[in-house]
Design a protein around this motif. Structure first.
Motif, PDB file in Angstrom:
ATOM      1  N   ILE A  77      -3.075  -3.040   1.194  1.00  0.00           N
ATOM      2  CA  ILE A  77      -4.174  -2.517   2.014  1.00  0.00           C
ATOM      3  C   ILE A  77      -3.683  -1.219   2.666  1.00  0.00           C
ATOM      4  N   PRO A  78      -4.526  -0.191   2.765  1.00  0.00           N
ATOM      5  CA  PRO A  78      -4.084   1.094   3.317  1.00  0.00           C
ATOM      6  C   PRO A  78      -3.386   0.967   4.675  1.00  0.00           C
ATOM      7  N   ILE A  79      -2.387   1.802   4.874  1.00  0.00           N
ATOM      8  CA  ILE A  79      -1.594   1.762   6.105  1.00  0.00           C
ATOM      9  C   ILE A  79      -2.446   2.065   7.334  1.00  0.00           C
ATOM     10  N   GLY A  80      -3.396   2.972   7.184  1.00  0.00           N
ATOM     11  CA  GLY A  80      -4.214   3.370   8.320  1.00  0.00           C
ATOM     12  C   GLY A  80      -4.926   2.208   8.982  1.00  0.00           C
ATOM     13  N   VAL A  81      -5.324   1.229   8.187  1.00  0.00           N
ATOM     14  CA  VAL A  81      -6.014   0.054   8.739  1.00  0.00           C
ATOM     15  C   VAL A  81      -5.098  -0.702   9.694  1.00  0.00           C
ATOM     16  N   PHE A  82      -3.868  -0.932   9.270  1.00  0.00           N
ATOM     17  CA  PHE A  82      -2.924  -1.691  10.101  1.00  0.00           C
ATOM     18  C   PHE A  82      -2.445  -0.878  11.301  1.00  0.00           C
ATOM     19  N   LEU A  83      -2.295   0.431  11.121  1.00  0.00           N
ATOM     20  CA  LEU A  83      -1.896   1.265  12.249  1.00  0.00           C
ATOM     21  C   LEU A  83      -2.889   1.146  13.397  1.00  0.00           C
ATOM     22  N   PHE A  84      -4.164   1.106  13.054  1.00  0.00           N
ATOM     23  CA  PHE A  84      -5.197   1.000  14.079  1.00  0.00           C
ATOM     24  C   PHE A  84      -5.285  -0.412  14.652  1.00  0.00           C
ATOM     25  N   LEU A  85      -5.346  -1.416  13.782  1.00  0.00           N
ATOM     26  CA  LEU A  85      -5.539  -2.790  14.239  1.00  0.00           C
ATOM     27  C   LEU A  85      -4.349  -3.308  15.048  1.00  0.00           C
ATOM     28  N   PHE A  86      -3.138  -3.021  14.589  1.00  0.00           N
ATOM     29  CA  PHE A  86      -1.949  -3.545  15.273  1.00  0.00           C
ATOM     30  C   PHE A  86      -1.744  -2.899  16.648  1.00  0.00           C
ATOM     31  N   ASN A  87      -2.243  -1.682  16.817  1.00  0.00           N
ATOM     32  CA  ASN A  87      -2.050  -0.987  18.090  1.00  0.00           C
ATOM     33  C   ASN A  87      -3.108  -1.311  19.134  1.00  0.00           C
ATOM     34  N   SER A 114      -4.183   7.383  11.958  1.00  0.00           N
ATOM     35  CA  SER A 114      -4.762   6.479  10.957  1.00  0.00           C
ATOM     36  C   SER A 114      -5.618   7.247   9.950  1.00  0.00           C
ATOM     37  N   ILE A 115      -6.409   8.194  10.444  1.00  0.00           N
ATOM     38  CA  ILE A 115      -7.245   9.006   9.554  1.00  0.00           C
ATOM     39  C   ILE A 115      -6.384   9.896   8.664  1.00  0.00           C
ATOM     40  N   THR A 116      -5.332  10.475   9.237  1.00  0.00           N
ATOM     41  CA  THR A 116      -4.463  11.384   8.479  1.00  0.00           C
ATOM     42  C   THR A 116      -3.774  10.676   7.327  1.00  0.00           C
ATOM     43  N   VAL A 117      -3.184   9.504   7.580  1.00  0.00           N
ATOM     44  CA  VAL A 117      -2.486   8.791   6.498  1.00  0.00           C
ATOM     45  C   VAL A 117      -3.463   8.310   5.433  1.00  0.00           C
ATOM     46  N   THR A 118      -4.691   8.014   5.843  1.00  0.00           N
ATOM     47  CA  THR A 118      -5.696   7.584   4.862  1.00  0.00           C
ATOM     48  C   THR A 118      -6.100   8.748   3.956  1.00  0.00           C
ATOM     49  N   LEU A 119      -6.286   9.933   4.532  1.00  0.00           N
ATOM     50  CA  LEU A 119      -6.676  11.102   3.745  1.00  0.00           C
ATOM     51  C   LEU A 119      -5.534  11.599   2.856  1.00  0.00           C
ATOM     52  N   LEU A 120      -4.292  11.450   3.319  1.00  0.00           N
ATOM     53  CA  LEU A 120      -3.142  11.951   2.561  1.00  0.00           C
ATOM     54  C   LEU A 120      -2.602  10.935   1.550  1.00  0.00           C
ATOM     55  N   HIS A 121      -3.120   9.733   1.575  1.00  0.00           N
ATOM     56  CA  HIS A 121      -2.587   8.697   0.683  1.00  0.00           C
ATOM     57  C   HIS A 121      -2.642   9.081  -0.797  1.00  0.00           C
ATOM     58  N   PRO A 122      -3.721   9.733  -1.272  1.00  0.00           N
ATOM     59  CA  PRO A 122      -3.739  10.121  -2.703  1.00  0.00           C
ATOM     60  C   PRO A 122      -2.799  11.265  -3.048  1.00  0.00           C
ATOM     61  N   VAL A 123      -2.283  11.980  -2.058  1.00  0.00           N
ATOM     62  CA  VAL A 123      -1.434  13.140  -2.301  1.00  0.00           C
ATOM     63  C   VAL A 123      -0.044  12.683  -2.744  1.00  0.00           C
ATOM     64  N   SER A 124       0.487  13.347  -3.754  1.00  0.00           N
ATOM     65  CA  SER A 124       1.809  12.989  -4.273  1.00  0.00           C
ATOM     66  C   SER A 124       2.903  13.408  -3.292  1.00  0.00           C
ATOM     67  N   ALA A 125       4.012  12.694  -3.337  1.00  0.00           N
ATOM     68  CA  ALA A 125       5.151  13.014  -2.472  1.00  0.00           C
ATOM     69  C   ALA A 125       5.721  14.377  -2.834  1.00  0.00           C
ATOM     70  N   PHE A 126       6.254  15.086  -1.846  1.00  0.00           N
ATOM     71  CA  PHE A 126       6.837  16.398  -2.094  1.00  0.00           C
ATOM     72  C   PHE A 126       8.136  16.307  -2.890  1.00  0.00           C
ATOM     73  N   THR A 127       8.837  15.195  -2.745  1.00  0.00           N
ATOM     74  CA  THR A 127      10.116  15.033  -3.431  1.00  0.00           C
ATOM     75  C   THR A 127      10.366  13.571  -3.755  1.00  0.00           C
ATOM     76  N   ASP A 128      11.066  13.339  -4.865  1.00  0.00           N
ATOM     77  CA  ASP A 128      11.478  11.990  -5.235  1.00  0.00           C
ATOM     78  C   ASP A 128      12.930  11.729  -4.836  1.00  0.00           C
ATOM     79  N   ASP A 129      13.582  12.752  -4.287  1.00  0.00           N
ATOM     80  CA  ASP A 129      14.957  12.586  -3.825  1.00  0.00           C
ATOM     81  C   ASP A 129      14.942  11.800  -2.521  1.00  0.00           C
ATOM     82  N   ILE A 130      15.551  10.614  -2.529  1.00  0.00           N
ATOM     83  CA  ILE A 130      15.480   9.714  -1.389  1.00  0.00           C
ATOM     84  C   ILE A 130      16.116  10.329  -0.142  1.00  0.00           C
ATOM     85  N   PHE A 131      17.219  11.071  -0.348  1.00  0.00           N
ATOM     86  CA  PHE A 131      17.901  11.659   0.803  1.00  0.00           C
ATOM     87  C   PHE A 131      17.064  12.772   1.421  1.00  0.00           C
ATOM     88  N   LEU A 132      16.521  13.666   0.596  1.00  0.00           N
ATOM     89  CA  LEU A 132      15.668  14.738   1.103  1.00  0.00           C
ATOM     90  C   LEU A 132      14.436  14.171   1.800  1.00  0.00           C
TER      91      LEU A 132
END
Length: 307
Positions: A77-87, A114-132
């Protein structure tokens, strides 16, 4: 060592107004707008840290945000939902016990996050390097959180719990938050893997340092205490060559009982080396103590023009 006697006029201390009085103080319209703008910008910055760097690489944050990330991973379930409900429960608690302004500021930050993470969820990560991802995610996370805190709000309910516990326990707010986050970040090892838990700790540490930098600023101030028989020459040199005002305090040697003049001044981090050079030049055996200061307000701290 000396026992310093500071003779200054001090009016009767004014007690802080009661909590009920503080809560009813009205903010000016421009101050309200400034708070809203910074809370929104800070929450968006945290949202970028989560969805662009941390979450796609299975790195979590502490507090309610970390719990929301792991719950979203397990339930899909999208993170934004839990960010709002849990707080929500913590916001209600904060509204009743801490104050209306803080609770509403936190509510705004949580909604924007909550709105920001929901809108950015389809966006790909900037890097796959775990350290970066851990490094830059921590930077964005710390900067955004620091901006929101400076604006008088919060993005996580655990801070409200820490504030309330601080009133009835010997632990500070920071110690309580760190204690809670230790278990939350450690649990990432069971949900993801132990290397992801360790990278989460790296991101959290970086965010912690960036929060301090955001709150204190780059231009860190320092307090200087100088004891020297050449106090007049040193004071004049600090004023002429650094453009900083000085204050002369009266001190008395604890062992000898000799009367001493103590020079007190505030400088920036970049001026420390020059100040030491001035003191060494005019009195190589002078006593000099330099300490960090988190905030300077009032007085005449602004630098004087040097001609």
């Amino acid at each position: 060592m000396t026992d310093e006697k500071i003779h200054t006029y001090s009016p009767q201390p004014k007690l802080p107004p009661p909590v009920t009085e503080i809560r009813h103080n009205k903010l000016k319209p421009l101050e309200i707008i400034r708070r809203i703008v910074f809370i929104v910008l800070g929450a968006i910055c945290v949202g970028i840290a989560l969805e662009i760097f941390l979450v796609p690489n299975s790195i979590i944050d502490g507090g309610i945000t970390g719990i929301s990330i792991m719950t979203s991973y397990l339930s899909h379930i999208p993170i934004g939902v839990f960010l709002f409900l849990f707080n929500i429960p913590f916001l209600i608690l904060g509204y009743r016990t801490i104050g209306k302004t803080f609770a509403l500021s936190t509510l705004l930050g949580v909604i924007v996050l909550s709105i920001t993470v929901t809108l950015l969820h389809p966006v790909s990560a900037f890097t796959d390097d775990i350290f970066l991802a851990a490094v830059f995610g921590g930077i964005f996370l710390g900067a955004g959180t620091g901006i929101v805190i400076r604006a008088g709000g919060s993005l996580d309910g655990t801070e409200i719990i820490a504030i309330l516990l601080n009133r009835k326990s010997p632990f500070s707010v920071g110690e309580t938050v760190m204690f809670i986050n230790f278990f939350i970040l450690g649990s990432a090892g069971f949900v993801y893997s132990w290397d992801r838990a360790m990278f989460s700790l790296i991101a959290y540490y970086i965010a912690f340092k960036v929060i301090d930098l955001t709150l204190e600023g780059f231009d860190e101030s320092k307090s200087c205490w100088i004891i020297s028989d050449n106090y007049r020459e040193i004071g004049d040199a600090i004023l002429a060559r650094l453009g900083r005002g000085v204050t002369l305090l009266h001190g008395e040697g604890g062992y000898t009982g000799d009367q001493k003049k103590v020079i007190f001044c505030i400088i920036t981090r970049l001026e420390e080396a020059k100040l030491k050079s001035i003191v060494t030049e005019l009195d190589p055996v002078a006593f000099l103590a330099v300490g960090n200061i988190h905030d300077v307000k009032g007085g005449r701290f602004k630098k004087k023009d040097i001609h």
